[in-house]
Design an enzyme around this catalytic site. Sequence first.
Site, short mmCIF file in Angstrom:
data_model
loop_
_atom_site.label_atom_id
_atom_site.label_comp_id
_atom_site.label_asym_id
_atom_site.label_seq_id
_atom_site.Cartn_x
_atom_site.Cartn_y
_atom_site.Cartn_z
N ASP A 116 26.97 -10.62 0.02
CA ASP A 116 27.38 -9.81 1.16
C ASP A 116 28.48 -10.53 1.92
O ASP A 116 28.24 -11.55 2.57
CB ASP A 116 26.17 -9.56 2.08
CG ASP A 116 26.50 -8.56 3.18
OD1 ASP A 116 27.48 -8.80 3.93
OD2 ASP A 116 25.82 -7.52 3.27
N ARG A 155 27.32 5.09 7.71
CA ARG A 155 26.94 6.25 6.91
C ARG A 155 25.78 6.97 7.59
O ARG A 155 24.74 6.37 7.85
CB ARG A 155 26.52 5.79 5.51
CG ARG A 155 26.33 6.92 4.53
CD ARG A 155 26.11 6.38 3.14
NE ARG A 155 27.29 5.70 2.66
CZ ARG A 155 28.30 6.30 2.04
NH1 ARG A 155 28.26 7.59 1.81
NH2 ARG A 155 29.35 5.62 1.63
N ASP A 196 27.99 -10.96 5.82
CA ASP A 196 27.00 -11.99 6.16
C ASP A 196 27.54 -13.39 5.89
O ASP A 196 27.27 -14.32 6.66
CB ASP A 196 25.72 -11.77 5.35
CG ASP A 196 24.83 -10.69 5.96
OD1 ASP A 196 25.00 -10.40 7.16
OD2 ASP A 196 23.99 -10.14 5.23
N THR A 202 23.18 13.04 6.43
CA THR A 202 24.23 13.71 5.63
C THR A 202 24.87 12.77 4.61
O THR A 202 25.55 13.24 3.70
CB THR A 202 25.35 14.21 6.55
OG1 THR A 202 26.00 13.08 7.14
CG2 THR A 202 24.81 15.12 7.66
N1 URA Z 1 29.58 -5.25 0.18
C1 URA Z 1 29.43 -6.59 0.05
O1 URA Z 1 29.54 -7.34 1.02
N2 URA Z 1 29.17 -7.09 -1.18
C2 URA Z 1 29.05 -6.31 -2.29
O2 URA Z 1 28.83 -6.82 -3.39
C3 URA Z 1 29.21 -4.92 -2.13
C4 URA Z 1 29.48 -4.42 -0.88
#
Ligand code: URA
Length: 209
Positions: free
Chosen positions: A200, A103, A203, A107
């Site tokens: 995430d 992103r 991760d 913008t």
């Molecule tokens: N991306 C992720 O890895 N986890 C989320 O909860 C939202 C976006």
Amino acid sequence: MSKLFVSTHPLISHKMAMLRNKDTGAKEFRELISEVATLLCYEATRDVPLCDCEITTPITTTTCKVISTGFAVVPILRAGIGMVDGMLSLMPTAKVGHIGLYRDPETLEPVEYYCKLPADIAERKVFLTDPMLATGGTADAAIGFLKDKGVKDITLLCVLSAPEGVERVQKAHPDVDIYTAAYDDNPLNDHGYIVPGLGDAGDRIFGTK
Ligand code: URA
């Protein structure tokens, strides 16, 4: 309006519980994402077109049904990569493309930083993979890029989805069906994470935190 398929299968439900558990380590998390992708792939291919094929068995010849379209699996970098092997276990002849988006901080528009797709992508049925459908911004943009390349048949496969992401993709791309292993029917938290979610995904797949 496109279809939203939310799995109710007990195997997926059990695997989702293990994925959500914060104590599940990277090795097991990766394996579970892959297994869920395989099970979702099975559901998402239920209606793919078939054609007749003459087959000679050890006994006689017969007409069988075989899949008549080519597939491509396109993960959105980087977490989408975690779903590719699970999909390929059911569709080993599928080609694999990759799309990377970030992103733009000024913008806020998604910018493509990597794109490598099969040359005949426009002729294939494309399964776009991204484990987490949160805001839907990345999926929306990735589908737009694929359509710009001439792709006409796109299905989005996610492990976990939230209402905001589903609504955004369905509004922007009413022709794209969404298959998700689970749907957390809550607003995203202040950091844009799905609640209760699983954290995430990138991760946790790659052990980067
Ligand atoms: N991306 C992720 O890895 N986890 C989320 O909860 C939202 C976006």
